[in-house]
Design a protein around this motif. Structure first.
Motif, PDB file in Angstrom:
ATOM      1  N   LEU A 108      -2.355  -6.716  -3.718  1.00 15.10           N
ATOM      2  CA  LEU A 108      -1.079  -7.320  -3.302  1.00 15.10           C
ATOM      3  C   LEU A 108      -0.460  -6.540  -2.154  1.00 15.10           C
ATOM      4  O   LEU A 108       0.035  -7.125  -1.194  1.00 15.10           O
ATOM      5  CB  LEU A 108      -0.119  -7.345  -4.502  1.00 15.10           C
ATOM      6  N   GLY A 109      -0.484  -5.224  -2.244  1.00 12.13           N
ATOM      7  CA  GLY A 109       0.185  -4.427  -1.224  1.00 12.13           C
ATOM      8  C   GLY A 109      -0.760  -3.822  -0.218  1.00 12.13           C
ATOM      9  O   GLY A 109      -0.386  -2.954   0.554  1.00 12.13           O
ATOM     10  N   SER A 158      -0.184 -12.958   0.236  1.00 10.89           N
ATOM     11  CA  SER A 158      -0.553 -11.760  -0.534  1.00 10.89           C
ATOM     12  C   SER A 158      -0.834 -12.096  -1.987  1.00 10.89           C
ATOM     13  O   SER A 158      -1.806 -11.599  -2.572  1.00 10.89           O
ATOM     14  CB  SER A 158       0.556 -10.717  -0.460  1.00 10.89           C
ATOM     15  N   SER A 166       9.894  -4.131   0.477  1.00 12.26           N
ATOM     16  CA  SER A 166       9.184  -3.385  -0.576  1.00 12.26           C
ATOM     17  C   SER A 166       9.822  -3.636  -1.928  1.00 12.26           C
ATOM     18  O   SER A 166       9.123  -3.869  -2.923  1.00 12.26           O
ATOM     19  CB  SER A 166       9.221  -1.882  -0.301  1.00 12.26           C
ATOM     20  N   TYR A 210       8.123 -14.352   6.270  1.00  8.27           N
ATOM     21  CA  TYR A 210       8.068 -13.478   5.100  1.00  8.27           C
ATOM     22  C   TYR A 210       7.577 -14.247   3.870  1.00  8.27           C
ATOM     23  O   TYR A 210       6.786 -13.736   3.082  1.00  8.27           O
ATOM     24  CB  TYR A 210       9.438 -12.852   4.814  1.00  8.27           C
ATOM     25  N   THR A 225       8.933  -6.908  -3.224  1.00  9.55           N
ATOM     26  CA  THR A 225       7.540  -6.893  -3.696  1.00  9.55           C
ATOM     27  C   THR A 225       7.446  -6.299  -5.091  1.00  9.55           C
ATOM     28  O   THR A 225       6.753  -6.833  -5.965  1.00  9.55           O
ATOM     29  CB  THR A 225       6.655  -6.067  -2.737  1.00  9.55           C
ATOM     30  N   ILE A 257       2.082  -9.012   2.878  1.00 10.25           N
ATOM     31  CA  ILE A 257       3.183  -8.091   2.618  1.00 10.25           C
ATOM     32  C   ILE A 257       2.914  -6.747   3.270  1.00 10.25           C
ATOM     33  O   ILE A 257       3.762  -6.168   3.940  1.00 10.25           O
ATOM     34  CB  ILE A 257       3.388  -7.911   1.096  1.00 10.25           C
ATOM     35  N   PHE A 298       4.370 -13.326   1.603  1.00  9.48           N
ATOM     36  CA  PHE A 298       4.348 -13.208   0.141  1.00  9.48           C
ATOM     37  C   PHE A 298       3.304 -14.128  -0.459  1.00  9.48           C
ATOM     38  O   PHE A 298       2.499 -13.736  -1.303  1.00  9.48           O
ATOM     39  CB  PHE A 298       5.732 -13.563  -0.450  1.00  9.48           C
ATOM     40  N   THR A 304       6.169  -8.220  -8.344  1.00 10.14           N
ATOM     41  CA  THR A 304       5.065  -7.720  -9.162  1.00 10.14           C
ATOM     42  C   THR A 304       5.480  -7.632 -10.625  1.00 10.14           C
ATOM     43  O   THR A 304       4.737  -8.041 -11.520  1.00 10.14           O
ATOM     44  CB  THR A 304       4.617  -6.330  -8.666  1.00 10.14           C
TER      45      THR A 304
END
Lengths: 296, 384
Positions: free
Chosen positions: A242-243, A102, A278, A95, A281, A258, A99, A285
């Protein structure tokens, strides 16, 4: 004496032309209502799912809510779930790697988009003929209408045909970046173009009159006066990249991001962990954007 | 009617010798999208002169100024400033600065940052820049405003912005300062005050000012010389405010600057300095001073300014330059009164009188039959 609108001061005029308090309140209510309905409630639901232990059928959307009403009474369980989910994410290398990938991809994409998009926006703005400008804008808009999976596939084919088959992680990184830049370029071009059109031409003329050549004009006046448009373009691109799920999945060659992680967790029905990811994230952000806002 | 610019350059003031002229415009023509904006404009400006370009809107005045600054290229013609042909120079290389109508002050900078912007481009040292900022702020009286050095542009009033714009363009110490209707955004009092200041600054700095305006009073008040540009984008006349007002050479100049009564006449006789004119609009033949050449029987226009006509209820002894009429309207304006008079020929004219005496005490009233007379020196003959 006659009341003449021209004789009134600028401020009084604005007051007369602005909507009344009632109308403003009504508009505000609608905006707040829509924001809560479409942004706040989904976020709260995600958070609620993230702290409820469920491995459920992805089709049963209502299930986690029932689950949570049961578990909310039991504080201990919630704490355990939080520790399970969030600590799991923070301590699990895959993970963290996702991150990291991303964020790096997001920053790279944003920078590349800016480097490519800003000159394009500026050149479009500098086209004197109305028709040609409209034509160029519509070309960019039309290419923008093509769904991103199709564009990603097209990109893979192009890369394959010129002999690039991403195997190494660095090569994959490069292709993802390329794909995202390709997809998000319009999101950079249009906000900046709009900001540029708002610059009064007399500023540019004054700069030239005061002794600046075209290059200096660009850096001293065009950039500072369109900085808000540039900033919003960057933020938009960064958040989207990013997402992003589609491009890394299609051209990413299983590099963890991510987007791919969350999608994978949802498909394995681990909603709780997916939502935790989420939420993290979102927090990430917000932190990054706050730093960005403080800096600029 | 075709217009020949050389014809109007024959007066002493329009024509400058090569040595005298600091700025020379030679046959400037400008077409935009196939429409003529300027047609074959040529004139010269002296060093250190306060020169105004006056004309109605749409006359291409601003375009002419922009061509001088280099923001626009003329389709044809040359511009020479201080002996150098600058026609192909970009604006940032010309020794010319412009004060824009919108002021164009940079909103993301403070007042001193705006002023020093042009100086920084020259690569001047910090000391010199500061010295110049102080200098122009003193000159434009900006330094009298509290906290001016930390203020941003949107925190300034219209008059203050105008001063900053002026300071910014003066800081570069240009050879020529171009001003594009800089006072149009100010109210009447501030405008008059600024007119005095502009004259002062121009005298102190000795910079050649080229000023564009559509306000004839403003142009009259501040200029050394005025170029009148007509709706057909041609220069009608160049001269001192006095000359342009007293000796307009075209109907356009006569009517655009000040007010004038025009009469259609035919030439009866020509003396060395006078013409004897006959008009169906005036009761008797009248004399008018005229030096040019005109043929007997030619149709000309007689122009008489409203303040140059005298009114009396008594018949003057000398019947020439005299006509009869009835007072139709009296406009009392405080300092002057305007009389609208219906002539026996049916034509209406305007006469102004200074209110030396109170209007009540005057023996002129509505419906009065009056005699109007004027001297032949004050009557102008317009041939074109």
């Amino acid at each position: 004496m006659k009341l003449n609108l021209h004789s009134l001061g600028e401020k009084t005029k604005m007051k007369l032309l602005k909507p009344g308090r009632k109308a403003r309140n009504a508009m505000l209510t609608i905006v707040i209502f829509l924001t809560i309905l479409f942004f706040a409630i989904p976020l709260i639901i995600s958070f609620v799912i993230s702290i409820s232990k469920t491995n459920l059928d992805p089709n049963a959307l209502i299930e986690p809510i029932i689950q949570i009403t049961n578990t909310i009474s039991n504080f201990k369980i919630i704490i355990n779930i939080i520790i399970d989910n969030y600590i799991n994410i923070v301590s699990n290398t895959i993970y963290i790697a996702a991150f990291f990938n991303s964020v790096i991809l997001g920053i790279l994409t944003t920078i590349l988009c800016l480097i490519i998009g800003l000159p394009i926006a500026y050149s479009i703005h500098n086209i004197n003929t109305e028709k040609i400008r409209a034509f160029v804008i519509s070309i960019i808009l039309i290419s923008f209408l093509i769904p991103s999976p199709i564009r990603a596939n097209a990109l893979i084919n192009i890369l394959n045909s010129i002999g690039i088959k991403p195997k190494q992680p660095s090569e994959t990184f490069f292709t993802i970046c390329l794909g995202m830049v390709y997809c998000y370029l319009p999101f950079v071009i249009f906000p900046i173009y709009t900001a540029l059109t708002k610059i009064d031409r007399s500023y540019l003329e004054a700069v030239s009159d005061l002794g600046c050549g075209p290059t200096k004009t660009f850096w001293r006046i065009v950039i500072p006066l369109s900085i808000r448009g540039i900033a919003s373009a960057c933020v938009l691109t960064f958040i989207m990249s990013l997402g992003d799920l589609v491009i890394p999945e299609l051209v990413g060659n299983n590099i963890p991001t991510i987007g791919t992680m969350i999608s994978e967790l949802f498909s394995t029905s681990d909603w709780s962990l997916a939502c935790s990811l989420s939420i993290i994230t979102v927090l990430l952000t917000i932190i990054l954007l706050t730093i960005f806002r403080v800096k600029f | 009617m075709a217009f020949d610019p050389s014809q109007n350059m024959n007066n002493r003031e329009g024509e400058l010798s090569e040595v005298d002229s600091f700025i020379q415009l030679k046959n400037i023509t400008k077409y935009r999208n196939g429409d003529a904006i300027l047609k074959n404009i040529s004139f010269s400006i002296r060093r250190g002169e306060f020169f105004s370009i006056l004309g109605p809107s749409g006359g291409g005045k601003t375009t002419l100024l922009r061509i001088l600054d280099g923001l626009e290229k003329p389709t044809d013609g040359r511009i020479i400033i201080d002996g150098e042909d600058v026609t192909d120079w970009p604006p940032y290389k010309r020794p010319v600065n412009m004060m824009f109508q919108s002021y164009a002050l940079f909103p993301h900078m403070t007042v001193p940052q705006n002023i020093e912007f042009g100086l920084k481009q020259e690569g001047l040292k910090k000391d010199e820049i500061n010295k110049r900022i102080e200098e122009v702020m003193e000159l434009t009286k900006l330094n009298r405003i509290k906290d001016i050095k930390v203020r941003k542009i949107n925190e300034l009033s219209g008059g203050q912005r105008q001063s900053v714009a002026l300071a910014r363009s003066l800081a570069k110490r240009p050879k020529v300062l171009l001003l594009d209707e800089p006072l149009s955004a100010l109210d009447k009092d501030a405008r008059q005050e600024t007119q005095y200041e502009l004259i002062n600054i121009q005298e102190q700095t000795g910079i050649t000012f080229v000023f564009v305006t559509h306000d004839q009073e403003e142009a009259m008040a501040i200029s050394d010389r005025i170029a009148v540009i007509n709706k057909e984008q041609q220069i009608c006349q160049i001269g001192t405010p006095h000359n342009i007002y007293e000796f307009p050479n075209t109907e356009f100049t006569a009517t655009f600057i000040g007010e004038v009564n025009l009469f259609d006449c035919t030439v009866l006789e020509q003396d060395t300095n006078y013409l004897l004119l006959q008009s169906h609009e005036i009761d008797n033949p009248c004399y008018a001073s005229y030096n040019g050449v005109v043929s007997i029987g030619a149709n000309v226009k007689l122009a008489i300014r409203p303040e140059k006509i005298m009114i009396s209820t008594l018949q003057p002894a000398y019947p020439r330059n005299c006509t009869q009429g009835i007072i139709e309207e009296i406009l009392y304006l405080g300092d002057i009164s305007v009389y609208r008079i219906l002539l026996s020929s049916g034509k209406r004219i305007k006469v102004t009188l200074t209110n030396l005496r109170r209007v009540k005490d005057r023996d002129l009233d509505y419906e009065n039959k009056v005699y109007l007379f004027w001297s032949s020196e004050n009557s102008l003959v317009l041939t074109s």
